[in-house]
Design a protein around this motif. Structure first.
Motif, PDB file in Angstrom:
ATOM      1  N   ASP A  14     -16.064  15.852  29.221  1.00  0.00           N
ATOM      2  CA  ASP A  14     -16.850  15.089  28.083  1.00  0.00           C
ATOM      3  C   ASP A  14     -18.425  15.545  28.439  1.00  0.00           C
ATOM      4  OD1 ASP A  14     -18.180  14.020  26.035  1.00  0.00           O
ATOM      5  OD2 ASP A  14     -17.472  12.110  26.480  1.00  0.00           O
ATOM      6  N   HIS A  15     -19.027  16.519  28.411  1.00  0.00           N
ATOM      7  CA  HIS A  15     -20.401  17.116  28.597  1.00  0.00           C
ATOM      8  C   HIS A  15     -21.266  16.161  27.907  1.00  0.00           C
ATOM      9  CE1 HIS A  15     -18.046  20.861  29.787  1.00  0.00           C
ATOM     10  NE2 HIS A  15     -18.607  20.625  30.807  1.00  0.00           N
TER      11      HIS A  15
ATOM     12  N   CYS B 137      -9.503  32.711  28.801  1.00  0.00           N
ATOM     13  CA  CYS B 137      -9.866  31.349  27.938  1.00  0.00           C
ATOM     14  C   CYS B 137      -9.502  30.200  28.699  1.00  0.00           C
ATOM     15  CB  CYS B 137      -9.480  31.515  26.541  1.00  0.00           C
ATOM     16  SG  CYS B 137     -10.102  32.891  25.578  1.00  0.00           S
ATOM     17  N   ALA B 138      -8.271  30.275  29.451  1.00  0.00           N
ATOM     18  CA  ALA B 138      -7.741  28.838  29.835  1.00  0.00           C
ATOM     19  C   ALA B 138      -8.501  28.651  30.940  1.00  0.00           C
ATOM     20  CB  ALA B 138      -6.302  29.018  30.224  1.00  0.00           C
TER      21      ALA B 138
ATOM     22  N   PRO C  40     -14.559  27.040  31.389  1.00  0.00           N
ATOM     23  CA  PRO C  40     -14.943  25.648  31.336  1.00  0.00           C
ATOM     24  C   PRO C  40     -14.708  25.163  29.492  1.00  0.00           C
ATOM     25  CG  PRO C  40     -16.740  26.510  32.656  1.00  0.00           C
ATOM     26  CD  PRO C  40     -15.717  27.651  32.011  1.00  0.00           C
ATOM     27  N   ARG C  41     -14.301  23.996  29.381  1.00  0.00           N
ATOM     28  CA  ARG C  41     -14.180  23.579  28.083  1.00  0.00           C
ATOM     29  C   ARG C  41     -15.745  23.120  27.700  1.00  0.00           C
ATOM     30  NH1 ARG C  41     -11.231  26.787  26.266  1.00  0.00           N
ATOM     31  NH2 ARG C  41     -11.508  25.905  24.154  1.00  0.00           N
ATOM     32  N   VAL C  42     -16.277  23.613  26.843  1.00  0.00           N
ATOM     33  CA  VAL C  42     -17.580  23.294  26.112  1.00  0.00           C
ATOM     34  C   VAL C  42     -17.380  22.611  24.581  1.00  0.00           C
ATOM     35  CG1 VAL C  42     -19.802  24.004  25.568  1.00  0.00           C
ATOM     36  CG2 VAL C  42     -18.605  24.937  27.601  1.00  0.00           C
ATOM     37  N   ASP C  43     -17.905  21.649  24.495  1.00  0.00           N
ATOM     38  CA  ASP C  43     -17.808  20.895  23.113  1.00  0.00           C
ATOM     39  C   ASP C  43     -18.431  21.727  22.043  1.00  0.00           C
ATOM     40  OD1 ASP C  43     -16.885  18.582  24.397  1.00  0.00           O
ATOM     41  OD2 ASP C  43     -18.707  17.905  24.665  1.00  0.00           O
TER      42      ASP C  43
ATOM     43  N   LEU D 165     -14.172  28.434  21.288  1.00  0.00           N
ATOM     44  CA  LEU D 165     -13.282  29.610  22.109  1.00  0.00           C
ATOM     45  C   LEU D 165     -11.736  29.114  21.970  1.00  0.00           C
ATOM     46  CD1 LEU D 165     -15.438  30.498  25.246  1.00  0.00           C
ATOM     47  CD2 LEU D 165     -15.226  32.023  23.227  1.00  0.00           C
TER      48      LEU D 165
ATOM     49  N   ALA E 103      -8.322  28.388  23.348  1.00  0.00           N
ATOM     50  CA  ALA E 103      -7.862  27.426  24.250  1.00  0.00           C
ATOM     51  C   ALA E 103      -7.156  28.242  25.429  1.00  0.00           C
ATOM     52  CB  ALA E 103      -7.116  26.257  23.865  1.00  0.00           C
ATOM     53  N   ASP E 104      -6.454  29.371  24.941  1.00  0.00           N
ATOM     54  CA  ASP E 104      -5.723  30.453  26.118  1.00  0.00           C
ATOM     55  C   ASP E 104      -5.900  31.522  25.556  1.00  0.00           C
ATOM     56  OD1 ASP E 104      -4.054  30.326  23.866  1.00  0.00           O
ATOM     57  OD2 ASP E 104      -2.778  28.824  24.766  1.00  0.00           O
TER      58      ASP E 104
END
Length: 294
Positions: A2-3, A74-75, A78-81, A85, A87-88
């Motif tokens: 949770d950035h 993609c997996a 880093p996940r960015v709010d 993109l 998810a995989d």
């Protein structure tokens, strides 16, 4: 991760009002920096040969194959709010930067999504392509970005007399709405530091301001041509400024990367896309372009 929450908690610890933190967060974007030598699991690969879905031909401009630039897992990113993109799966970027720069035509660039679990192969005969570059893996880190109109650090601020009326109004709005913007900017850079060394590419973040300005000019010219609006010549620049400001929030950089060329010291290729199109998986709506710098 949770950035946004991380940033908010750190800002509140500095006694910055929560509503001001929220206003700042609306402008803050995180881009993914891809570079060789980064620690952790590889998040992408530059050069070499692409792995395409079985039965898919190497992307072309209709006549010649397009140079393969890089791919991302993609997996592993880093996940960015709010980035949107997939998810995989993977994204593969192809671009003939010299033709894209010379013509501005979309057919010289393409983004291919390969869903997770897809059977892939290297296209037959692709190893003979003259533009196949040396292959290397890249890792991913995050950096903080703010829009170009947000202004530089306080010690670098332009003289107000050098700003247009629209820019002056933006500066006054920032002064009113974000009195702690310098502290907030410094905090963002502490959490997600600016560049350090060579980056192979950036994924996400703000699109190049000149690209967005070009879109604004094209949009206004089309609306004039169709009779939707009439813009007096003396007010053209101010209309372009306002339209550029609006489109800056609508568009984002999907990827931006340096590219090699025999005739240029430095060249930059990029793909830009609307937030809504990326979130909906409409990667064919991404626009490719390139800037050649002699």
């Amino acid at each position: 991760m949770d950035h946004e929450g991380r940033f908010r908690r750190a800002a509140l610890a500095l006694d910055i009002p929560d509503d001001e933190v929220s206003r700042f967060i609306r402008h803050l974007r995180l881009s993914i920096r891809l570079s060789a030598g980064s620690s952790g699991v590889p998040a992408g690969r530059f050069g070499g040969l692409p792995r395409l879905p079985v039965g898919m031909d190497w992307p072309s401009d209709g006549v010649r194959p397009l140079p393969f630039i890089f791919s991302v897992d993609c997996a592993a990113l880093p996940r960015v709010d709010g980035l949107g993109l997939p998810a995989d799966g993977s994204l593969l970027f192809f671009l003939d930067h010299e033709q894209a720069a010379a013509t501005g035509e979309r057919r010289y660039g393409r983004v291919v999504r390969v869903p997770a679990g897809t059977e892939t192969t290297v296209p037959a005969g692709s190893a003979d392509q003259p533009f196949v570059d040396e292959q290397y893996d890249v890792g991913a880190t995050l950096r903080a970005e703010l829009p170009d109109w947000f202004g530089a650090d306080e010690e670098e601020d332009e003289d107000e007399d050098d700003l247009s009326p629209f820019q002056q109004q933006l500066a006054r709005d920032l002064e009113r709405d974000l009195p702690h913007r310098d502290e907030l900017r410094a905090l963002a850079n502490d959490l997600w530091p600016p560049d350090d060394g060579y980056a192979s590419a950036y994924v996400g973040g703000y699109a190049d301001p000149e690209v967005i300005k070009s879109f604004a000019e094209q949009t206004l010219a089309w609306r004039e041509k169709t009779g939707e609006i009439v813009v007096p010549v003396a007010k053209w620049y101010s209309h372009v400024e306002r339209e550029t400001h609006r489109l800056t929030a609508e568009w984002m950089s999907l990827a931006r990367f340096p590219v090699a060329g025999d005739l240029y010291y430095r060249s930059v290729g990029s793909f830009v896309i609307r937030h809504d199109d990326l979130a909906a998986g409409r990667l064919d709506e991404a626009l490719s372009m390139a800037e050649l710098i002699p």
